[in-house]
Write an enzyme that holds these catalytic residues in place. Structure first.
Site, PDB file in Angstrom:
ATOM      1  CD  GLU A 170      -2.950  -1.070   1.913  1.00  0.00           C
ATOM      2  OE1 GLU A 170      -3.140  -0.357   2.785  1.00  0.00           O
ATOM      3  OE2 GLU A 170      -4.067  -1.752   1.839  1.00  0.00           O
ATOM      4  CD  GLU A 389      -3.520  -5.810   3.505  1.00  0.00           C
ATOM      5  OE1 GLU A 389      -4.214  -5.145   4.773  1.00  0.00           O
ATOM      6  OE2 GLU A 389      -2.241  -5.085   3.850  1.00  0.00           O
TER       7      GLU A 389
END
Ligand code: BGP
Length: 498
Positions: A170, A389
């Protein structure tokens, strides 16, 4: 697109769960580990809820065998974890710490022993503190070669044992939180610096991939991106355009660089206009173009909704000298330096989606957005996708019988996995699905109260207690899902269709 029947998951589908070093390991100063930027940042008063930090976390460093045994009991096929750079090279650039490597080797061996595929993340936000202090962290191009060296240590050590590798976790989140919103290290609020650091990270990502191709020819590598599709608030073309802008600014800004080796033009021009675009040398462009990921990791929690920002509105603009801006908008009253701190304002305005419910922490719950996300990403970039995720942060209560009846988590996961299966049936190639997370763990800013795991950890923000591991109801649900390779979901879907 409606499907009467959903296609089954591929037989080697990698059902799993994910974690990150700082959020689970603890042992923050053991066996030669150097401090990371998170070790320091989490101690700054009021930065994290009730001063929570990862000093002990859930003590996975000492209990990894117990944790892997639980994964094996659940039948997990893959486990995504991250390596703490400062365990491997304590000051980020100097000598390698064998004890750190040994810890991850033990973990990997334990996983392989239980037929669980390790998925190794190279960087999940915990930069060695020395690199921040000495070089200003990711703002220095020196970090590109330090990161490459660190990666190569891991490639050489684990290339025979680890097939799936994630470069950066991320990048969109840690750069914005760290350099714009002052809520992650390095605790800064300067958009120009954010875009400069972000560019250096892009270069580091590319270098790490190039050297991977040389050293681990049989492995697969890609970044994990926090992706959220952008919806227009209405069918008003102005809102549709705003959503396009939002997608460009929030997603393509990173994904285009990863997958096409170049920045998307609309956002780039806007940043240039405000003087906050990154500095790019011709050799950077060559480098970015040459590094090709094998897959894209997608972390999905929710998307966003956009509407036109009035600044784009010609009617308002007509009253001003500058035809492209509205004099009535406060944005225009700001000097250029302040405008540059919010470069997206003329592009779109983020709003809540009136159709979606939210979690206790205010995150929109949008399973269909997951399918939208997978389709969009695949259509634009043509790479296999690994869900690295997805999960629900909730407050779980331990009952008198010491069980956790987390039906809300089961509902959340079922709906999301079903939408993933629909995307798969639509034609998106998906390698695996790692739920966030296996055990409960430290939520970066929200401590130990916001729980995601299949396994409850008996600790709270203030007390570590015994750190007992207790499988939740969702543990048994996921176990069955894995055992049947999702067939029970398919049956559920057929039932709902009737
Ligand atoms: C992602 C991070 C994870 C994890 C998750 C949940 O952005 O990659 O590390 O923390 O979000 O976030 P939070 O703990 O803030 O609820």
């Amino acid at each position: 697109m409606h499907h009467q029947q959903l296609e089954p998951f591929p037989k080697d589908f990698l059902w799993g769960a994910a974690s990150a070093a700082y959020q689970i390991e603890g042992a923050y100063a053991e066996d030669g580990k150097g401090p990371s930027i998170w070790d320091e940042f989490s101690k700054i008063p009021d930065k994290t809820v009730q001063g929570t930090n990862g000093d002990v976390a859930v003590d996975h460093y000492h209990r990894y065998k117990e944790d892997v045994q639980l994964m094996a009991d659940m039948g997990m096929k893959s486990y995504r974890f991250s390596v703490a750079w400062s365990r491997i090279i304590p000051d980020g650039e100097g000598k390698v710490n064998e004890a750190g490597l040994q810890f991850y080797e033990n973990l990997i061996d334990e996983l392989i022993h239980h037929s669980i595929e390790p998925v190794l993340t190279l960087y999940h936000w915990d930069l060695p503190l020395a690199l921040q202090e000495k070089y200003n962290g990711w703002e220095s191009r020196k970090l590109v070669s330090f990161f490459k060296k660190y990666c190569e240590v891991l490639y050489n050590r684990f290339k025979e044992k680890v097939k799936y590798w994630v470069t950066f976790n991320e990048q969109n989140v840690f750069t914005a939180m760290g350099y714009r919103w002052e809520s992650h290290p390095p605790n800064t609020s300067d958009v120009k610096r954010m875009f400069e650091a972000n560019h250096v990270i892009n270069l580091a990502n590319a270098e790490a991939i190039l050297s991977f191709k040389e050293l681990v020819p049989n492995g697969l590598i890609g970044p994990s991106f926090g992706y959220g599709p952008m919806y227009p608030l209405t069918a008003d073309p102005k809102d549709v355009l705003a959503a396009e802008n939002g997608d460009d600014f929030n997603n393509s800004w990173w994904l285009d660089v990863y997958c096409k080796g170049k920045y998307p033009v609309f956002t780039f021009k806007q940043l240039q206009k405000l003087g906050v675009a990154p500095t790019i040398f011709p050799e950077d462009e060559v480098l970015l173009k040459s590094a090709k990921s094998d897959f894209l990791g997608i972390n999905y929690y929710h998307g966003g909704t956009a509407r036109e920002n009035k600044i784009d509105n010609k009617e308002n603009a007509a009253h001003t000298e500058d035809k492209s801006f509205s004099a009535t908008d406060p944005y225009l009253m700001q000097p250029k330096e302040e405008q540059s701190q919010s470069p997206e304002i003329p592009m779109f305005q983020s709003v809540s989606n009136p159709y979606l419910q939210k979690t206790v922490w205010g995150w929109e719950i949008d399973p269909i957005g997951f399918r939208v996300a997978l389709r969009k990403v695949y259509a634009r970039y043509d790479l296999p996708i690994f869900i690295t995720e997805n999960g629900l942060g909730a407050i779980d209560e331990l009952t008198g019988e010491r069980t956790i009846e987390d039906d809300y988590r089961i509902d959340y996961l079922r709906e999301h996995i079903l939408e993933m299966q629909k995307a798969l049936t639509d034609g998106v190639p998906i390698i695996g699905y790692c739920a966030w997370s296996f055990t409960d763990l430290l939520s970066w800013l929200n401590g130990y109260k916001k729980r995601y795991g299949f396994v409850y950890i008996d600790r709270d923000n203030k007390q570590e207690k015994e750190l007992e591991r207790i499988p939740k109801k969702s543990f048994y649900w996921y176990k069955e899902l894995i055992q049947t390779n999702g067939r029970n979901l398919t049956e559920y879907y057929s039932e709902v269709q009737k």
